[in-house]
Design a protein around this motif. Structure first.
Motif, PDB file in Angstrom:
ATOM      1  N   ASN A   1      10.523   6.332  -4.269  1.00  0.00           N
ATOM      2  CA  ASN A   1      11.087   7.085  -5.272  1.00  0.00           C
ATOM      3  C   ASN A   1      10.270   7.674  -6.440  1.00  0.00           C
ATOM      4  OD1 ASN A   1      11.084   4.214  -6.110  1.00  0.00           O
ATOM      5  ND2 ASN A   1      12.534   4.556  -7.777  1.00  0.00           N
ATOM      6  N   ILE A   2       9.104   7.104  -6.548  1.00  0.00           N
ATOM      7  CA  ILE A   2       8.024   7.404  -7.785  1.00  0.00           C
ATOM      8  C   ILE A   2       6.835   7.213  -7.151  1.00  0.00           C
ATOM      9  CG2 ILE A   2       9.967   6.726  -9.618  1.00  0.00           C
ATOM     10  CD1 ILE A   2       7.807   4.401  -9.918  1.00  0.00           C
ATOM     11  N   PHE A   3       5.856   7.853  -7.929  1.00  0.00           N
ATOM     12  CA  PHE A   3       4.499   7.836  -7.525  1.00  0.00           C
ATOM     13  C   PHE A   3       3.717   6.387  -8.244  1.00  0.00           C
ATOM     14  CE2 PHE A   3       5.395  12.317  -6.980  1.00  0.00           C
ATOM     15  CZ  PHE A   3       4.990  12.251  -5.650  1.00  0.00           C
ATOM     16  N   THR A   4       3.107   5.616  -7.287  1.00  0.00           N
ATOM     17  CA  THR A   4       2.469   4.494  -7.863  1.00  0.00           C
ATOM     18  C   THR A   4       1.007   3.952  -7.572  1.00  0.00           C
ATOM     19  OG1 THR A   4       3.505   3.273  -5.938  1.00  0.00           O
ATOM     20  CG2 THR A   4       4.768   3.121  -7.793  1.00  0.00           C
ATOM     21  N   ALA A   5       0.242   3.433  -8.212  1.00  0.00           N
ATOM     22  CA  ALA A   5      -1.029   3.534  -7.827  1.00  0.00           C
ATOM     23  C   ALA A   5      -1.749   2.220  -8.115  1.00  0.00           C
ATOM     24  CB  ALA A   5      -1.928   4.671  -8.648  1.00  0.00           C
ATOM     25  N   ASP A   6      -2.806   1.715  -8.023  1.00  0.00           N
ATOM     26  CA  ASP A   6      -3.676   0.710  -8.475  1.00  0.00           C
ATOM     27  C   ASP A   6      -2.806  -0.646  -8.360  1.00  0.00           C
ATOM     28  OD1 ASP A   6      -5.517   2.549  -9.328  1.00  0.00           O
ATOM     29  OD2 ASP A   6      -4.639   2.553 -11.293  1.00  0.00           O
ATOM     30  N   PRO A   7      -2.379  -1.135  -7.040  1.00  0.00           N
ATOM     31  CA  PRO A   7      -1.687  -2.367  -6.817  1.00  0.00           C
ATOM     32  C   PRO A   7      -2.474  -3.589  -7.035  1.00  0.00           C
ATOM     33  CG  PRO A   7      -2.469  -1.317  -4.687  1.00  0.00           C
ATOM     34  CD  PRO A   7      -2.791  -0.444  -5.845  1.00  0.00           C
ATOM     35  N   ALA A   8      -1.697  -4.528  -7.539  1.00  0.00           N
ATOM     36  CA  ALA A   8      -2.131  -5.990  -8.173  1.00  0.00           C
ATOM     37  C   ALA A   8      -1.099  -6.905  -7.714  1.00  0.00           C
ATOM     38  CB  ALA A   8      -2.687  -5.904  -9.568  1.00  0.00           C
ATOM     39  N   PRO A   9      -1.371  -7.654  -6.504  1.00  0.00           N
ATOM     40  CA  PRO A   9      -0.453  -8.745  -6.084  1.00  0.00           C
ATOM     41  C   PRO A   9      -0.728 -10.055  -6.844  1.00  0.00           C
ATOM     42  CG  PRO A   9      -1.860  -8.260  -4.524  1.00  0.00           C
ATOM     43  CD  PRO A   9      -2.364  -7.439  -5.567  1.00  0.00           C
ATOM     44  N   ILE A  10       0.282 -10.940  -6.887  1.00  0.00           N
ATOM     45  CA  ILE A  10       0.042 -12.347  -7.186  1.00  0.00           C
ATOM     46  C   ILE A  10       1.459 -12.927  -6.495  1.00  0.00           C
ATOM     47  CG2 ILE A  10      -0.925 -12.092  -9.278  1.00  0.00           C
ATOM     48  CD1 ILE A  10       1.571 -13.025 -10.720  1.00  0.00           C
ATOM     49  N   VAL A  11       1.217 -14.371  -6.199  1.00  0.00           N
ATOM     50  CA  VAL A  11       2.434 -14.923  -5.564  1.00  0.00           C
ATOM     51  C   VAL A  11       2.819 -16.042  -6.650  1.00  0.00           C
ATOM     52  CG1 VAL A  11       2.930 -16.573  -3.884  1.00  0.00           C
ATOM     53  CG2 VAL A  11       1.623 -14.596  -3.470  1.00  0.00           C
ATOM     54  N   HIS A  12       3.921 -16.349  -6.995  1.00  0.00           N
ATOM     55  CA  HIS A  12       4.440 -17.206  -7.994  1.00  0.00           C
ATOM     56  C   HIS A  12       5.720 -17.912  -7.671  1.00  0.00           C
ATOM     57  CE1 HIS A  12       5.478 -19.488 -11.830  1.00  0.00           C
ATOM     58  NE2 HIS A  12       6.311 -18.770 -11.714  1.00  0.00           N
ATOM     59  N   LYS A  13       5.862 -19.227  -7.321  1.00  0.00           N
ATOM     60  CA  LYS A  13       7.069 -19.808  -6.740  1.00  0.00           C
ATOM     61  C   LYS A  13       7.630 -19.036  -5.778  1.00  0.00           C
ATOM     62  CE  LYS A  13       8.204 -21.962 -11.339  1.00  0.00           C
ATOM     63  NZ  LYS A  13       9.242 -22.073 -12.229  1.00  0.00           N
ATOM     64  N   GLY A  14       6.608 -18.832  -4.385  1.00  0.00           N
ATOM     65  CA  GLY A  14       7.193 -18.288  -3.206  1.00  0.00           C
ATOM     66  C   GLY A  14       7.500 -16.940  -3.314  1.00  0.00           C
ATOM     67  N   ILE A  15       7.370 -16.119  -4.254  1.00  0.00           N
ATOM     68  CA  ILE A  15       7.544 -14.767  -4.530  1.00  0.00           C
ATOM     69  C   ILE A  15       6.285 -14.067  -4.745  1.00  0.00           C
ATOM     70  CG2 ILE A  15       8.966 -13.183  -5.786  1.00  0.00           C
ATOM     71  CD1 ILE A  15      10.881 -15.004  -6.415  1.00  0.00           C
ATOM     72  N   LEU A  16       6.131 -12.867  -4.188  1.00  0.00           N
ATOM     73  CA  LEU A  16       5.137 -12.086  -4.226  1.00  0.00           C
ATOM     74  C   LEU A  16       5.453 -11.060  -5.225  1.00  0.00           C
ATOM     75  CD1 LEU A  16       2.641 -10.708  -1.614  1.00  0.00           C
ATOM     76  CD2 LEU A  16       3.633  -9.158  -3.432  1.00  0.00           C
ATOM     77  N   TYR A  17       4.817 -10.847  -6.350  1.00  0.00           N
ATOM     78  CA  TYR A  17       5.007  -9.867  -7.214  1.00  0.00           C
ATOM     79  C   TYR A  17       3.898  -8.790  -7.167  1.00  0.00           C
ATOM     80  CZ  TYR A  17       8.403 -13.161  -9.370  1.00  0.00           C
ATOM     81  OH  TYR A  17       9.585 -13.917  -9.745  1.00  0.00           O
ATOM     82  N   LEU A  18       4.350  -7.401  -7.473  1.00  0.00           N
ATOM     83  CA  LEU A  18       3.409  -6.573  -7.146  1.00  0.00           C
ATOM     84  C   LEU A  18       3.402  -5.642  -8.580  1.00  0.00           C
ATOM     85  CD1 LEU A  18       1.222  -4.723  -5.354  1.00  0.00           C
ATOM     86  CD2 LEU A  18       3.272  -3.595  -4.762  1.00  0.00           C
ATOM     87  N   TYR A  19       2.239  -5.666  -9.168  1.00  0.00           N
ATOM     88  CA  TYR A  19       1.964  -4.936 -10.529  1.00  0.00           C
ATOM     89  C   TYR A  19       1.413  -3.628  -9.921  1.00  0.00           C
ATOM     90  CZ  TYR A  19       3.233  -9.376 -12.377  1.00  0.00           C
ATOM     91  OH  TYR A  19       3.986 -10.586 -12.586  1.00  0.00           O
ATOM     92  N   THR A  20       1.931  -2.349 -10.598  1.00  0.00           N
ATOM     93  CA  THR A  20       1.131  -1.013 -10.267  1.00  0.00           C
ATOM     94  C   THR A  20       1.252  -0.287 -11.391  1.00  0.00           C
ATOM     95  OG1 THR A  20       3.504   0.233  -9.808  1.00  0.00           O
ATOM     96  CG2 THR A  20       2.499  -1.405  -8.049  1.00  0.00           C
ATOM     97  N   GLY A  21       0.546   0.881 -11.373  1.00  0.00           N
ATOM     98  CA  GLY A  21       0.336   1.831 -12.165  1.00  0.00           C
ATOM     99  C   GLY A  21       1.424   2.899 -11.832  1.00  0.00           C
ATOM    100  N   HIS A  22       1.504   3.895 -12.539  1.00  0.00           N
ATOM    101  CA  HIS A  22       2.661   4.792 -12.380  1.00  0.00           C
ATOM    102  C   HIS A  22       2.198   6.329 -12.593  1.00  0.00           C
ATOM    103  CE1 HIS A  22       7.156   6.228 -14.078  1.00  0.00           C
ATOM    104  NE2 HIS A  22       6.575   7.044 -12.760  1.00  0.00           N
ATOM    105  N   ASP A  23       1.937   7.146 -11.776  1.00  0.00           N
ATOM    106  CA  ASP A  23       1.575   8.386 -11.925  1.00  0.00           C
ATOM    107  C   ASP A  23       2.821   9.331 -12.003  1.00  0.00           C
ATOM    108  OD1 ASP A  23      -1.088   7.838 -11.197  1.00  0.00           O
ATOM    109  OD2 ASP A  23      -0.961   8.429  -9.282  1.00  0.00           O
ATOM    110  N   VAL A  24       2.635  10.311 -13.028  1.00  0.00           N
ATOM    111  CA  VAL A  24       3.790  11.072 -13.644  1.00  0.00           C
ATOM    112  C   VAL A  24       3.285  12.539 -13.623  1.00  0.00           C
ATOM    113  CG1 VAL A  24       5.130   9.452 -14.550  1.00  0.00           C
ATOM    114  CG2 VAL A  24       3.350  10.711 -16.012  1.00  0.00           C
ATOM    115  N   ALA A  25       2.072  12.727 -13.196  1.00  0.00           N
ATOM    116  CA  ALA A  25       1.261  14.138 -13.317  1.00  0.00           C
ATOM    117  C   ALA A  25       2.347  14.988 -12.344  1.00  0.00           C
ATOM    118  CB  ALA A  25      -0.021  14.215 -12.626  1.00  0.00           C
TER     119      ALA A  25
END
Length: 320
Positions: A29-53
């Motif tokens: 639904n949006i443009f995302t970039a530069d993924p960075a995953p971590i796992v905490h308490k059994g959940i995978l969290y994904l941190y991303t950038g957000h392209d709005v060009a």
């Protein structure tokens, strides 16, 4: 007529199957970039950038950093954008690559953006750190100033070399941060995760350009990065027995991605499998400045070397 109906039904079933199995890109639904995953308490969290060009823009416009989570690698919960350059009073410009890690119950989000021209810095790329008690925020500036500014590194003559931080904590509790465009730089961090602990070391792995991702797995240290051996970027890597090196070049693991000059690695083991996150420009109207995060499986050989990443539109299977 009945035969035609059966054929049409079969075609619709095939199209439906293609649609449901085409997981990549995982955020549509949006443009995302530069993924960075971590796992905490059994959940995978994904941190991303957000392209709005826009489609007409010829450079990056990245508004903020976003968070997603999953427990099955198929359903992604959107936690919004809990952090942006405006969080940092000293910052200006765009939300470049970042990584969040957990330590002692707090979440430290290391980000790259640009520094305002003031009595501290003449401007240029800088690295900041935000902190939260939750992986999804709210986040605040942890120290009220940049952790790294352009004036701290002088090996590159341009002002945008201090970008793309990656951080990990070794088994002995020592934290390290690697970053850099044009050259790779690293420094130890104090236990509080908001101060450097010693001098900055600069080196240049073979074909290195930017986007490092550093981690340890089964006693081997990995330095994975975007390479400048060819254009557009590929992903190559080195290994070491010590985070300080020496680093041994191991080769290319990801070829060029569709419709994007850049790519960016994010690597994680989760529920018994290894995953390789990256971005490409494959969404409709996508491109080098309108990128999208994808994920595929990652496989290791018995000696710890990494097999070539096979890029797919299907992505990875849902974890049952």
């Amino acid at each position: 007529m009945k035969n035609h109906t059966k054929i049409l039904f079969a075609l619709l079933c095939c199209l439906s199957a293609i649609k449901t199995t085409a997981q990549n890109p995982i955020i549509k639904n949006i443009f995302t970039a530069d993924p960075a995953p971590i796992v905490h308490k059994g959940i995978l969290y994904l941190y991303t950038g957000h392209d709005v060009a826009t489609e007409q823009d010829t450079n990056y416009k990245m508004a903020d950093w976003r968070v997603y989570s999953t427990t099955d690698m198929a359903t992604w919960k959107d936690h919004g954008a809990p952090l942006s350059p405006s969080t940092f009073s000293w910052a200006t410009g765009d939300a470049y690559a970042a990584q969040c890690i957990e330590r002692n119950g707090k979440f430290y989000w290391f980000v790259s953006t640009f520094h305002k021209k003031d009595e501290v810095s003449g401007g240029g790329a800088a690295i900041g750190v935000a902190v939260s008690d939750s992986p999804t925020g709210p986040f605040k500036d942890a120290i009220g100033k940049a952790l790294i500014i352009n004036e701290m590194t002088t090996d590159m003559t341009y002002a945008w070399d201090d970008i793309d931080p990656t951080v990990f904590v070794d088994d002995d509790g020592q934290a390290y941060m690697f970053w850099g465009n044009g050259s790779c730089k690293w420094v130890k961090l104090k236990k509080n995760m908001i101060e450097v602990d010693g001098p900055i070391t600069t080196f240049k792995p073979k074909n290195y350009i930017e986007g490092p991702w550093v981690y340890k797995r089964k006693g081997i240290y990995y330095l994975v990065y975007a390479s400048a051996g060819t254009k557009p970027e590929m992903i190559e890597y080195c290994t070491a027995k010590n985070p300080a090196g020496p680093w041994t070049y191991q080769g290319i693991i990801q070829e060029n991605v569709p419709n994007s000059f850049t790519t960016h690695p994010g690597i994680i083991d989760y529920k018994g499998k290894s995953y390789f996150f990256y971005h490409n420009g494959s969404l409709p109207t996508g491109g080098s400045y309108r990128r999208s995060v994808c994920v595929d499986y990652m496989y290791y050989n018995e000696d710890g070397t990494i097999q070539k990443i096979i890029q797919t539109t299907e992505g990875v299977s849902k974890i049952k």
